[in-house]
Write an enzyme that holds these catalytic residues in place. Structure first.
Site, mmCIF file in Angstrom:
data_model
loop_
_atom_site.group_PDB
_atom_site.id
_atom_site.type_symbol
_atom_site.label_atom_id
_atom_site.label_comp_id
_atom_site.label_asym_id
_atom_site.label_seq_id
_atom_site.Cartn_x
_atom_site.Cartn_y
_atom_site.Cartn_z
ATOM 1 N N LEU A 1 0.865 -1.187 0.000
ATOM 2 C CA LEU A 1 0.000 0.000 0.000
ATOM 3 C C LEU A 1 0.898 1.232 0.000
ATOM 4 C CD1 LEU A 1 -2.915 0.757 -0.133
ATOM 5 C CD2 LEU A 1 -3.049 0.670 2.345
ATOM 6 N N HIS A 2 1.646 1.372 -1.093
ATOM 7 C CA HIS A 2 2.590 2.468 -1.280
ATOM 8 C C HIS A 2 2.428 3.015 -2.694
ATOM 9 C CE1 HIS A 2 4.732 1.566 2.421
ATOM 10 N NE2 HIS A 2 4.597 0.294 2.099
ATOM 11 N N ALA A 3 3.043 4.130 -2.959
ATOM 12 C CA ALA A 3 3.093 4.723 -4.298
ATOM 13 C C ALA A 3 1.703 4.837 -4.925
ATOM 14 C CB ALA A 3 4.057 3.936 -5.187
ATOM 15 N N PRO B 1 -0.791 2.612 -5.688
ATOM 16 C CA PRO B 1 -1.963 2.046 -4.999
ATOM 17 C C PRO B 1 -2.408 2.895 -3.805
ATOM 18 C CG PRO B 1 -0.374 0.320 -5.460
ATOM 19 C CD PRO B 1 0.284 1.624 -5.795
#
Length: 85
Positions: free
Chosen positions: A14-16, A18
């Site tokens: 759940l980074h960048a 997304p």
């Protein structure tokens, strides 16, 4: 309060991108939304910094909660973002 427990399928967790898509979708909803690791302290789903600080990685679970009219529909959309196609 309705909730969904979801496994994060994006390779980057759940980074960048997304995380940005998740936060943008949450911010458009007129309900209160939180995200937490199972058993962890919930954070505001409409805050990109809070979401990134969770440091959720591929294959890890999160719990998304929403409160208000339309909460179930918002939870479905957010769960679809993190669980992938």
């Amino acid at each position: 309060m309705p909730e969904r427990k979801v496994i994060v399928e994006a390779e980057v967790g759940l980074h960048a991108r997304p995380a940005a898509t998740f936060v943008q979708t949450a911010a458009e909803a007129p309900v209160e939304i939180t995200v937490a690791r199972p058993g962890g302290e919930p954070v505001n789903a409409k805050s990109i910094l809070s979401i990134l600080a969770l440091d959720v990685r591929h294959g890890e679970a999160i719990v998304i909660r929403a409160d208000g009219d339309g909460a179930e529909q918002v939870l479905d959309r957010l769960a679809a973002i993190v669980s992938g196609p």
